[in-house]
Motif scaffolding. Structure first.
Motif, mmCIF file in Angstrom:
data_model
loop_
_atom_site.group_PDB
_atom_site.id
_atom_site.type_symbol
_atom_site.label_atom_id
_atom_site.label_comp_id
_atom_site.label_asym_id
_atom_site.label_seq_id
_atom_site.Cartn_x
_atom_site.Cartn_y
_atom_site.Cartn_z
ATOM 1 N N ASN A 41 -21.210 28.016 0.908
ATOM 2 C CA ASN A 41 -21.208 28.807 -0.323
ATOM 3 C C ASN A 41 -21.680 27.909 -1.466
ATOM 4 N N GLY A 42 -22.883 28.122 -1.911
ATOM 5 C CA GLY A 42 -23.490 27.273 -2.929
ATOM 6 C C GLY A 42 -22.708 27.192 -4.224
ATOM 7 N N TYR A 43 -21.931 28.207 -4.525
ATOM 8 C CA TYR A 43 -21.145 28.202 -5.756
ATOM 9 C C TYR A 43 -20.070 27.115 -5.751
ATOM 10 N N ALA A 44 -19.757 26.587 -4.594
ATOM 11 C CA ALA A 44 -18.775 25.496 -4.512
ATOM 12 C C ALA A 44 -19.234 24.282 -5.316
ATOM 13 N N LEU A 45 -20.528 24.158 -5.529
ATOM 14 C CA LEU A 45 -21.066 23.033 -6.305
ATOM 15 C C LEU A 45 -20.411 22.948 -7.681
ATOM 16 N N THR A 46 -20.084 24.074 -8.232
ATOM 17 C CA THR A 46 -19.471 24.136 -9.555
ATOM 18 C C THR A 46 -18.200 23.298 -9.635
ATOM 19 N N TYR A 47 -17.469 23.211 -8.540
ATOM 20 C CA TYR A 47 -16.162 22.567 -8.547
ATOM 21 C C TYR A 47 -16.140 21.231 -7.813
ATOM 22 N N ALA A 48 -17.285 20.778 -7.351
ATOM 23 C CA ALA A 48 -17.357 19.441 -6.748
ATOM 24 C C ALA A 48 -17.128 18.408 -7.839
ATOM 25 N N MET A 49 -16.721 17.222 -7.457
ATOM 26 C CA MET A 49 -16.535 16.158 -8.442
ATOM 27 C C MET A 49 -17.874 15.861 -9.108
ATOM 28 N N PRO A 50 -17.854 15.495 -10.377
ATOM 29 C CA PRO A 50 -19.096 15.312 -11.144
ATOM 30 C C PRO A 50 -20.132 14.411 -10.477
ATOM 31 N N GLU A 51 -19.705 13.342 -9.870
ATOM 32 C CA GLU A 51 -20.672 12.437 -9.250
ATOM 33 C C GLU A 51 -21.407 13.085 -8.070
ATOM 34 N N LEU A 52 -20.810 14.097 -7.470
ATOM 35 C CA LEU A 52 -21.459 14.784 -6.347
ATOM 36 C C LEU A 52 -22.346 15.930 -6.821
ATOM 37 N N ARG A 53 -22.112 16.424 -8.018
ATOM 38 C CA ARG A 53 -22.952 17.485 -8.563
ATOM 39 C C ARG A 53 -24.356 16.982 -8.875
ATOM 40 N N GLY A 54 -24.535 15.679 -8.890
ATOM 41 C CA GLY A 54 -25.847 15.101 -9.120
ATOM 42 C C GLY A 54 -26.482 14.560 -7.854
ATOM 43 N N ASP A 55 -25.858 14.783 -6.726
ATOM 44 C CA ASP A 55 -26.379 14.304 -5.446
ATOM 45 C C ASP A 55 -27.503 15.233 -4.991
ATOM 46 N N ARG A 56 -28.671 14.677 -4.815
ATOM 47 C CA ARG A 56 -29.860 15.468 -4.481
ATOM 48 C C ARG A 56 -29.644 16.367 -3.263
ATOM 49 N N GLU A 57 -29.137 15.815 -2.191
ATOM 50 C CA GLU A 57 -28.964 16.598 -0.966
ATOM 51 C C GLU A 57 -27.982 17.753 -1.167
ATOM 52 N N ILE A 58 -26.913 17.491 -1.899
ATOM 53 C CA ILE A 58 -25.909 18.522 -2.146
ATOM 54 C C ILE A 58 -26.468 19.614 -3.052
ATOM 55 N N VAL A 59 -27.160 19.226 -4.113
ATOM 56 C CA VAL A 59 -27.743 20.208 -5.030
ATOM 57 C C VAL A 59 -28.765 21.076 -4.309
ATOM 58 N N LEU A 60 -29.625 20.456 -3.511
ATOM 59 C CA LEU A 60 -30.639 21.224 -2.779
ATOM 60 C C LEU A 60 -30.000 22.167 -1.764
ATOM 61 N N ALA A 61 -28.914 21.730 -1.131
ATOM 62 C CA ALA A 61 -28.213 22.604 -0.179
ATOM 63 C C ALA A 61 -27.629 23.815 -0.899
ATOM 64 N N ALA A 62 -27.087 23.599 -2.096
ATOM 65 C CA ALA A 62 -26.532 24.708 -2.870
ATOM 66 C C ALA A 62 -27.632 25.681 -3.268
ATOM 67 N N ILE A 63 -28.767 25.145 -3.675
ATOM 68 C CA ILE A 63 -29.894 25.995 -4.064
ATOM 69 C C ILE A 63 -30.391 26.791 -2.857
ATOM 70 N N GLU A 64 -30.505 26.116 -1.737
ATOM 71 C CA GLU A 64 -30.984 26.791 -0.528
ATOM 72 C C GLU A 64 -30.052 27.925 -0.132
ATOM 73 N N ARG A 65 -28.772 27.704 -0.320
ATOM 74 C CA ARG A 65 -27.783 28.700 0.094
ATOM 75 C C ARG A 65 -27.745 29.900 -0.849
ATOM 76 N N THR A 66 -27.813 29.645 -2.152
ATOM 77 C CA THR A 66 -27.606 30.743 -3.096
ATOM 78 C C THR A 66 -28.769 31.002 -4.035
ATOM 79 N N GLY A 67 -29.548 29.986 -4.334
ATOM 80 C CA GLY A 67 -30.669 30.155 -5.241
ATOM 81 C C GLY A 67 -30.279 30.339 -6.693
#
Length: 86
Positions: A41-67
């Motif tokens: 669920n890409g919306y989970a990115l909203t609540y990840a710790m700040p340092e992970l919200r800038g992680d390229r792989e995590i951000v791209l996975a969130a975008i791929e999942r929800t756009g």
């Protein structure tokens, strides 16, 4: 504690990405778990710790999942949009 249980949190995320805000802080800061969560669920990115919200792989996975991040330039910068630069 249910908030620290990987499977309970993933089950909750299947219903609502906002459920991640109630997850244990250790899970919200665990890179492998956050990646798994945003792939579900890409919306989970909203609540990840700040340092992970800038992680390229995590951000791209969130975008791929929800756009949804593509639609909100402000949110891209808020969630580490710089991480999308090559």
């Amino acid at each position: 504690e249910l908030q620290a249980d990987h499977e309970v949190v993933l089950t909750a995320l299947a219903q609502d990405g906002n459920a991640f805000q109630f997850a244990d802080l250790n899970l919200r800061g665990d890179r492998k778990f956050v990646l798994r969560a945003v792939k579900q669920n890409g919306y989970a990115l909203t609540y990840a710790m700040p340092e992970l919200r800038g992680d390229r792989e995590i951000v791209l996975a969130a975008i791929e999942r929800t756009g949804w991040i593509w639609e909100c330039g402000l949110q891209i910068s808020q969630f580490g949009g710089w991480a999308l630069q090559t």
